[in-house]
Design a protein around this motif. Structure first.
Motif, mmCIF file in Angstrom:
data_model
loop_
_atom_site.group_PDB
_atom_site.id
_atom_site.type_symbol
_atom_site.label_atom_id
_atom_site.label_comp_id
_atom_site.label_asym_id
_atom_site.label_seq_id
_atom_site.Cartn_x
_atom_site.Cartn_y
_atom_site.Cartn_z
ATOM 1 N N MET A 1 12.686 -33.644 37.849
ATOM 2 C CA MET A 1 11.294 -34.005 37.673
ATOM 3 C C MET A 1 10.763 -34.547 38.992
ATOM 4 O O MET A 1 11.385 -35.372 39.644
ATOM 5 C CB MET A 1 11.179 -35.076 36.583
ATOM 6 N N SER A 2 9.630 -34.045 39.394
ATOM 7 C CA SER A 2 8.992 -34.590 40.583
ATOM 8 C C SER A 2 7.527 -34.854 40.272
ATOM 9 O O SER A 2 6.913 -34.179 39.449
ATOM 10 C CB SER A 2 9.129 -33.625 41.758
ATOM 11 N N LEU A 3 7.005 -35.845 40.921
ATOM 12 C CA LEU A 3 5.632 -36.258 40.685
ATOM 13 C C LEU A 3 4.686 -35.574 41.659
ATOM 14 O O LEU A 3 5.088 -35.114 42.721
ATOM 15 C CB LEU A 3 5.513 -37.771 40.847
ATOM 16 N N THR A 4 3.433 -35.559 41.284
ATOM 17 C CA THR A 4 2.378 -35.051 42.157
ATOM 18 C C THR A 4 1.604 -36.237 42.711
ATOM 19 O O THR A 4 1.664 -37.346 42.161
ATOM 20 C CB THR A 4 1.421 -34.134 41.369
ATOM 21 N N PRO A 5 0.849 -36.029 43.792
ATOM 22 C CA PRO A 5 0.035 -37.131 44.320
ATOM 23 C C PRO A 5 -0.957 -37.666 43.294
ATOM 24 O O PRO A 5 -1.228 -38.876 43.263
ATOM 25 C CB PRO A 5 -0.681 -36.496 45.514
ATOM 26 N N GLU A 6 -1.480 -36.810 42.436
ATOM 27 C CA GLU A 6 -2.416 -37.266 41.408
ATOM 28 C C GLU A 6 -1.729 -38.218 40.429
ATOM 29 O O GLU A 6 -2.326 -39.194 39.976
ATOM 30 C CB GLU A 6 -3.009 -36.072 40.650
ATOM 31 N N GLN A 7 -0.486 -37.918 40.082
ATOM 32 C CA GLN A 7 0.252 -38.792 39.173
ATOM 33 C C GLN A 7 0.543 -40.142 39.824
ATOM 34 O O GLN A 7 0.498 -41.182 39.160
ATOM 35 C CB GLN A 7 1.553 -38.107 38.726
ATOM 36 N N VAL A 8 0.829 -40.143 41.113
ATOM 37 C CA VAL A 8 1.058 -41.410 41.826
ATOM 38 C C VAL A 8 -0.223 -42.233 41.839
ATOM 39 O O VAL A 8 -0.199 -43.444 41.598
ATOM 40 C CB VAL A 8 1.567 -41.149 43.260
ATOM 41 N N ARG A 9 -1.354 -41.580 42.084
ATOM 42 C CA ARG A 9 -2.635 -42.299 42.049
ATOM 43 C C ARG A 9 -2.901 -42.864 40.660
ATOM 44 O O ARG A 9 -3.406 -43.973 40.513
ATOM 45 C CB ARG A 9 -3.766 -41.360 42.472
ATOM 46 N N ILE A 34 13.760 -41.850 43.425
ATOM 47 C CA ILE A 34 14.205 -42.656 42.283
ATOM 48 C C ILE A 34 14.439 -41.771 41.065
ATOM 49 O O ILE A 34 15.456 -41.871 40.379
ATOM 50 C CB ILE A 34 13.186 -43.769 41.972
ATOM 51 N N PHE A 35 13.489 -40.857 40.809
ATOM 52 C CA PHE A 35 13.663 -39.945 39.675
ATOM 53 C C PHE A 35 14.860 -39.025 39.871
ATOM 54 O O PHE A 35 15.551 -38.681 38.915
ATOM 55 C CB PHE A 35 12.386 -39.144 39.426
ATOM 56 N N GLY A 36 15.119 -38.620 41.108
ATOM 57 C CA GLY A 36 16.308 -37.804 41.390
ATOM 58 C C GLY A 36 17.581 -38.570 41.083
ATOM 59 O O GLY A 36 18.535 -38.018 40.515
ATOM 60 N N LEU A 37 17.612 -39.844 41.443
ATOM 61 C CA LEU A 37 18.780 -40.681 41.147
ATOM 62 C C LEU A 37 18.960 -40.832 39.644
ATOM 63 O O LEU A 37 20.078 -40.753 39.129
ATOM 64 C CB LEU A 37 18.619 -42.053 41.812
ATOM 65 N N ILE A 38 17.859 -41.021 38.924
ATOM 66 C CA ILE A 38 17.934 -41.158 37.469
ATOM 67 C C ILE A 38 18.470 -39.877 36.839
ATOM 68 O O ILE A 38 19.325 -39.911 35.947
ATOM 69 C CB ILE A 38 16.556 -41.539 36.890
ATOM 70 N N GLU A 39 17.992 -38.726 37.314
ATOM 71 C CA GLU A 39 18.479 -37.454 36.785
ATOM 72 C C GLU A 39 19.965 -37.280 37.057
ATOM 73 O O GLU A 39 20.720 -36.790 36.200
ATOM 74 C CB GLU A 39 17.675 -36.300 37.376
ATOM 75 N N ALA A 40 20.419 -37.672 38.246
ATOM 76 C CA ALA A 40 21.847 -37.571 38.577
ATOM 77 C C ALA A 40 22.675 -38.481 37.676
ATOM 78 O O ALA A 40 23.767 -38.102 37.221
ATOM 79 C CB ALA A 40 22.077 -37.922 40.045
ATOM 80 N N MET A 41 22.153 -39.677 37.386
ATOM 81 C CA MET A 41 22.885 -40.595 36.517
ATOM 82 C C MET A 41 22.923 -40.081 35.080
ATOM 83 O O MET A 41 23.924 -40.244 34.385
ATOM 84 C CB MET A 41 22.251 -41.987 36.578
#
Length: 99
Positions: A1-9, A34-41
């Motif tokens: 899962m990756s975020l978009t700039p709109e989601q960060v805003r 952070i989301f990459g680390l969560i997915e790996a865990m």
């Protein structure tokens, strides 16, 4: 899962944080890491692993719960209640707050 700039805003808006365009891209990178680390865990197989409250199996030593200063309790209570606005039968009287 990756975020978009709109989601960060959007997250910044919900958190009531003012964020500039350069900060959006910097934050986007950090949040995606952070989301990459969560997915790996979450990919780790944990079947048969008991949940634990602490990394080490230790027990905290506690002292016995017993009265150690018996003679002073009545004297202390009398001293504290002497300066209280109202007391009765060893209890503090307070105004009624719920009817």
């Amino acid at each position: 899962m990756s975020l978009t700039p709109e989601q960060v805003r959007r997250v910044a808006h919900l958190a009531r944080i003012e964020i500039s365009d350069p900060e959006v891209h910097s934050t986007l990178g950090h949040m995606n890491e952070i989301f990459g680390l969560i997915e790996a865990m979450q990919a780790v197989d944990t079947t048969g692993v008991e949940p634990m409250a602490h990394a080490q199996d230790v027990a905290q030593r506690l002292r016995a719960d017993r009265v150690t200063e018996t003679g002073q309790l009545d004297e202390q209570r009398a001293a504290f209640q002497a300066i209280a606005p109202e007391t009765e039968a060893g209890l503090y009287l307070v105004p009624k707050v719920i009817e």
